[in-house]
Design an enzyme around this catalytic site. Structure first.
Site, short mmCIF file in Angstrom:
data_model
loop_
_atom_site.label_atom_id
_atom_site.label_comp_id
_atom_site.label_asym_id
_atom_site.label_seq_id
_atom_site.Cartn_x
_atom_site.Cartn_y
_atom_site.Cartn_z
CG ASP A 53 -2.15 -1.23 1.29
OD1 ASP A 53 -1.79 -1.48 0.29
OD2 ASP A 53 -3.09 -1.14 2.22
CG ASP A 54 -0.26 4.05 2.25
OD1 ASP A 54 -0.96 3.68 1.77
OD2 ASP A 54 0.44 3.50 3.71
CG HIS A 104 -4.20 2.40 -0.71
ND1 HIS A 104 -4.93 1.82 0.17
CD2 HIS A 104 -3.81 3.43 0.19
CE1 HIS A 104 -4.72 2.44 1.15
NE2 HIS A 104 -3.63 3.00 1.22
CG HIS A 108 -3.87 7.69 2.20
ND1 HIS A 108 -4.23 6.99 3.56
CD2 HIS A 108 -3.40 5.72 1.90
CE1 HIS A 108 -3.83 5.83 3.77
NE2 HIS A 108 -3.75 5.33 3.36
CG HIS A 199 1.86 0.05 4.51
ND1 HIS A 199 1.70 -0.48 5.68
CD2 HIS A 199 0.98 0.83 4.77
CE1 HIS A 199 0.33 -0.54 6.23
NE2 HIS A 199 0.34 0.32 4.89
NI NI Z 1 -2.59 3.25 3.12
#
Ligand code: NI
Length: 252
Positions: A53-54, A104, A108, A199
């Site tokens: 993620d991210d 995603h 955020h 992440h």
């Molecule tokens: Ni995230």
């Protein structure tokens, strides 16, 4: 000396042979009727999905891609739309190397506290950014913080066709507990059909990946993308959802 804050740390090249994930030439077409939310999938074997993620992140994501490529591991990257617009080339490389891209959101936010218009624009802007970067439309969503109301999940599923993908293994790597701890939490928490949350924003999380992936491969796990995992869970399943027990829905 490596510290969690040392983003210049480069994973050493593997010494000697590393275990290699088998080629997974399987379909990623899953039935849209199979479910709205998943935190894991019931599958007929030791298949797992590794998710990041991210990102994309300028240095950590390419380093992670090197680690995965050396092991023939395909993963799923839940990217933030504004990072996609910053680093579209990294998204192109990610796709070119056989990985899947998921949505995603663009900035955020915590979607569960936003109105429908904001929710939809966060998702649509990200969908558009991903298509601009790599030409492929994502097929699943991971909500930031896992925060998404049931009615929002339904709305997103019917508008974009995205199931909401949560996770079944969370090493809390964003708290930077150290690579060894991240590895041991993932290895001890993983079982067949697991969806593993990591992440690639954090150098220390990427540092943990060689040992984590090697340990899981040595235990016999095979890595697939989220869509492949979903497709495996719904294989043989009629579009009428004739065998709903084949799928495990997350707590909604
Ligand atoms: Ni995230």
């Amino acid at each position: 000396m490596k510290t969690a804050s040392n983003s210049d740390y480069r994973t050493p090249l593997p010494q000697g042979p590393v275990p290699r994930n088998p080629d997974m030439g399987m379909s990623g077409d899953f039935s849209k009727s199979s479910g709205v939310t998943f935190s894991r999938v019931s599958v007929p074997g030791p298949y797992v999905a590794l998710t990041f993620d991210d990102g994309p992140h300028a240095s950590n994501t390419p380093r992670l891609l090197d680690i995965l490529r050396a092991r023939n591991v395909k993963a799923t990257f839940y990217v933030i739309g504004k990072n996609v617009d910053l680093y579209p080339g990294i998204v192109r490389r990610t796709v070119a190397e056989g990985h899947e891209i998921g949505n995603h959101t663009y900035t955020h936010p915590k979607l569960s506290s936003l109105g429908n218009d904001r929710v939809m624009s966060e998702i649509r802007k990200t969908d558009d950014a991903i298509v601009r970067a790599c030409g492929i439309r994502p097929k699943t969503l991971r909500p930031p913080y896992g925060a998404l109301l049931q009615n929002q999940r339904q709305m997103i599923h019917s508008t974009f066709g995205y199931p909401t993908i949560m996770w079944s293994v969370d090493p809390l790597d964003w708290k930077r507990p150290g690579s060894g701890v991240v590895t041991s939490r993932i290895v001890s928490g993983t079982n067949n059909g697991a969806i593993i949350l990591v992440h690639d924003l954090h150098a220390s999380s990427v540092d943990a990946m060689p040992a984590t992936v090697d340990a899981l491969l040595r235990k016999g796990y095979k890595f697939v993308t989220v869509s492949q995992l979903l497709a495996m869970g719904s294989s043989g399943q009629a579009s009428t959802n004739a065998r709903p027990s084949a799928l495990v829905n997350a707590g909604q």
